[in-house]
Scaffold this motif. Sequence first.
Motif, PDB file in Angstrom:
ATOM      1  N   PRO A 186       0.819  -1.224   0.000  1.00  0.00           N
ATOM      2  CA  PRO A 186       0.000   0.000   0.000  1.00  0.00           C
ATOM      3  C   PRO A 186       0.850   1.272   0.000  1.00  0.00           C
ATOM      4  O   PRO A 186       0.525   2.249  -0.690  1.00  0.00           O
ATOM      5  CB  PRO A 186      -0.819  -0.123   1.289  1.00  0.00           C
ATOM      6  CG  PRO A 186      -0.885  -1.590   1.547  1.00  0.00           C
ATOM      7  CD  PRO A 186       0.444  -2.126   1.109  1.00  0.00           C
ATOM      8  N   THR A 187       1.945   1.255   0.768  1.00  0.00           N
ATOM      9  CA  THR A 187       2.827   2.425   0.810  1.00  0.00           C
ATOM     10  C   THR A 187       3.529   2.628  -0.526  1.00  0.00           C
ATOM     11  O   THR A 187       3.692   3.768  -0.999  1.00  0.00           O
ATOM     12  CB  THR A 187       3.875   2.257   1.928  1.00  0.00           C
ATOM     13  OG1 THR A 187       3.200   2.080   3.177  1.00  0.00           O
ATOM     14  CG2 THR A 187       4.780   3.472   2.011  1.00  0.00           C
ATOM     15  N   ILE A 188       3.933   1.529  -1.144  1.00  0.00           N
ATOM     16  CA  ILE A 188       4.604   1.617  -2.444  1.00  0.00           C
ATOM     17  C   ILE A 188       3.674   2.234  -3.483  1.00  0.00           C
ATOM     18  O   ILE A 188       4.073   3.098  -4.276  1.00  0.00           O
ATOM     19  CB  ILE A 188       5.080   0.221  -2.898  1.00  0.00           C
ATOM     20  CG1 ILE A 188       6.178  -0.290  -1.965  1.00  0.00           C
ATOM     21  CG2 ILE A 188       5.579   0.256  -4.339  1.00  0.00           C
ATOM     22  CD1 ILE A 188       6.586  -1.727  -2.218  1.00  0.00           C
ATOM     23  N   GLU A 189       2.421   1.824  -3.464  1.00  0.00           N
ATOM     24  CA  GLU A 189       1.459   2.361  -4.426  1.00  0.00           C
ATOM     25  C   GLU A 189       1.232   3.853  -4.222  1.00  0.00           C
ATOM     26  O   GLU A 189       0.965   4.594  -5.173  1.00  0.00           O
ATOM     27  CB  GLU A 189       0.132   1.604  -4.311  1.00  0.00           C
ATOM     28  CG  GLU A 189       0.206   0.161  -4.794  1.00  0.00           C
ATOM     29  CD  GLU A 189      -1.138  -0.524  -4.724  1.00  0.00           C
ATOM     30  OE1 GLU A 189      -2.057   0.046  -4.089  1.00  0.00           O
ATOM     31  OE2 GLU A 189      -1.285  -1.622  -5.286  1.00  0.00           O
ATOM     32  N   GLU A 190       1.333   4.297  -2.966  1.00  0.00           N
ATOM     33  CA  GLU A 190       1.114   5.714  -2.672  1.00  0.00           C
ATOM     34  C   GLU A 190       2.328   6.573  -3.011  1.00  0.00           C
ATOM     35  O   GLU A 190       2.182   7.742  -3.380  1.00  0.00           O
ATOM     36  CB  GLU A 190       0.760   5.891  -1.195  1.00  0.00           C
ATOM     37  CG  GLU A 190      -0.584   5.289  -0.797  1.00  0.00           C
ATOM     38  CD  GLU A 190      -0.840   5.424   0.690  1.00  0.00           C
ATOM     39  OE1 GLU A 190       0.047   5.969   1.392  1.00  0.00           O
ATOM     40  OE2 GLU A 190      -1.911   4.989   1.151  1.00  0.00           O
ATOM     41  N   THR A 191       3.519   6.007  -2.875  1.00  0.00           N
ATOM     42  CA  THR A 191       4.735   6.816  -3.018  1.00  0.00           C
ATOM     43  C   THR A 191       5.375   6.733  -4.401  1.00  0.00           C
ATOM     44  O   THR A 191       6.102   7.649  -4.794  1.00  0.00           O
ATOM     45  CB  THR A 191       5.777   6.383  -1.969  1.00  0.00           C
ATOM     46  OG1 THR A 191       6.039   4.983  -2.101  1.00  0.00           O
ATOM     47  CG2 THR A 191       5.254   6.663  -0.564  1.00  0.00           C
ATOM     48  N   VAL A 192       5.123   5.658  -5.119  1.00  0.00           N
ATOM     49  CA  VAL A 192       5.719   5.519  -6.453  1.00  0.00           C
ATOM     50  C   VAL A 192       4.810   6.194  -7.474  1.00  0.00           C
ATOM     51  O   VAL A 192       3.638   5.828  -7.606  1.00  0.00           O
ATOM     52  CB  VAL A 192       5.923   4.037  -6.820  1.00  0.00           C
ATOM     53  CG1 VAL A 192       6.374   3.908  -8.273  1.00  0.00           C
ATOM     54  CG2 VAL A 192       6.939   3.403  -5.883  1.00  0.00           C
ATOM     55  N   PRO A 193       5.318   7.176  -8.182  1.00  0.00           N
ATOM     56  CA  PRO A 193       4.478   7.869  -9.165  1.00  0.00           C
ATOM     57  C   PRO A 193       4.204   6.985 -10.385  1.00  0.00           C
ATOM     58  O   PRO A 193       5.100   6.326 -10.909  1.00  0.00           O
ATOM     59  CB  PRO A 193       5.325   9.089  -9.553  1.00  0.00           C
ATOM     60  CG  PRO A 193       6.737   8.663  -9.294  1.00  0.00           C
ATOM     61  CD  PRO A 193       6.682   7.738  -8.118  1.00  0.00           C
ATOM     62  N   GLY A 194       2.965   6.967 -10.799  1.00  0.00           N
ATOM     63  CA  GLY A 194       2.613   6.218 -12.002  1.00  0.00           C
ATOM     64  C   GLY A 194       2.644   4.717 -11.792  1.00  0.00           C
ATOM     65  O   GLY A 194       2.505   4.205 -10.675  1.00  0.00           O
ATOM     66  N   ASP A 195       2.860   3.999 -12.889  1.00  0.00           N
ATOM     67  CA  ASP A 195       2.871   2.542 -12.878  1.00  0.00           C
ATOM     68  C   ASP A 195       4.220   2.040 -12.367  1.00  0.00           C
ATOM     69  O   ASP A 195       5.281   2.469 -12.834  1.00  0.00           O
ATOM     70  CB  ASP A 195       2.610   2.020 -14.294  1.00  0.00           C
ATOM     71  CG  ASP A 195       2.341   0.525 -14.310  1.00  0.00           C
ATOM     72  OD1 ASP A 195       2.626  -0.137 -13.295  1.00  0.00           O
ATOM     73  OD2 ASP A 195       1.848   0.017 -15.334  1.00  0.00           O
ATOM     74  N   LEU A 196       4.173   1.104 -11.418  1.00  0.00           N
ATOM     75  CA  LEU A 196       5.406   0.563 -10.847  1.00  0.00           C
ATOM     76  C   LEU A 196       6.254  -0.112 -11.920  1.00  0.00           C
ATOM     77  O   LEU A 196       7.490  -0.028 -11.889  1.00  0.00           O
ATOM     78  CB  LEU A 196       5.075  -0.433  -9.734  1.00  0.00           C
ATOM     79  CG  LEU A 196       6.262  -1.089  -9.015  1.00  0.00           C
ATOM     80  CD1 LEU A 196       7.125  -0.035  -8.329  1.00  0.00           C
ATOM     81  CD2 LEU A 196       5.763  -2.109  -7.991  1.00  0.00           C
ATOM     82  N   ALA A 197       5.615  -0.751 -12.876  1.00  0.00           N
ATOM     83  CA  ALA A 197       6.356  -1.450 -13.929  1.00  0.00           C
ATOM     84  C   ALA A 197       7.153  -0.481 -14.796  1.00  0.00           C
ATOM     85  O   ALA A 197       8.158  -0.859 -15.403  1.00  0.00           O
ATOM     86  CB  ALA A 197       5.395  -2.261 -14.788  1.00  0.00           C
ATOM     87  N   GLU A 198       6.720   0.773 -14.850  1.00  0.00           N
ATOM     88  CA  GLU A 198       7.397   1.774 -15.671  1.00  0.00           C
ATOM     89  C   GLU A 198       8.253   2.727 -14.840  1.00  0.00           C
ATOM     90  O   GLU A 198       8.810   3.681 -15.378  1.00  0.00           O
ATOM     91  CB  GLU A 198       6.351   2.578 -16.449  1.00  0.00           C
ATOM     92  CG  GLU A 198       5.485   1.711 -17.374  1.00  0.00           C
ATOM     93  CD  GLU A 198       4.384   2.506 -18.037  1.00  0.00           C
ATOM     94  OE1 GLU A 198       4.252   3.713 -17.699  1.00  0.00           O
ATOM     95  OE2 GLU A 198       3.654   1.942 -18.877  1.00  0.00           O
TER      96      GLU A 198
END
Length: 219
Positions: A186-198
């Motif tokens: 959940p924290t990663i989704e909030e802090t990483v801008p855009g798509d994690l794969a990109e």
Amino acid sequence: MEYDMGVEDPKPGRRQPGQSFSTGQSDVILSKSISLSLSLAQNQKIMEDTVVLYSSEEHLNSMLVLAKFMSKHYPSIPVVILCSAAESAAASVATVPSITYHRLPPPALPPNLTTNPIELLFEIPRLSSPNVSHALQEISQKSRIKAFVIDFFCNPVFEVSTGLNIPTYFYISSGAFGLCVFLNYPTIEETVPGDLAEFNDFVEVPGCPPMHSSDFPGL
């Protein structure tokens, strides 16, 4: 000797105003009380403590290892394993007296069920929740479930077991590294801008070395 005040007792065994029990009546009441206490004690003795494990088919082997570990260190406590896999998948515990494998019937699948393999890992256990509820209630009729340990794929059944007032715990089949990543999604989704794969950069996860975004599984 009887102590009778001369008042007729309309309901034998019940004390009336101005009346005392005879010693014979007291003996009968005492005998019934003792019999009731012994009966309750016998019923409580029959209700043995039990631990129930619930696994997805994908993590059954790991859950079987946990069951054998518990049986080795606590052989007097029965362990029941719930899973929808065939009995042959649990052959490794078939000879362990304190472990029982309970195969759940396959759940009814809706026609619009997702075909995403990752989503199915969680969806199949969710659809199995009614079968798990029935199994838990059936086990509870003969045993006291002291702990219900569930595979993390089986998260939807948490509400079922806690609704039955059964202490419930999660079992993580991966190592501590994987657990840290799962807890921080959940924290990663909030802090990483855009798509994690990109993202194409390293991601900081507490308790773990930096991980490159390309190393994360696509969800």
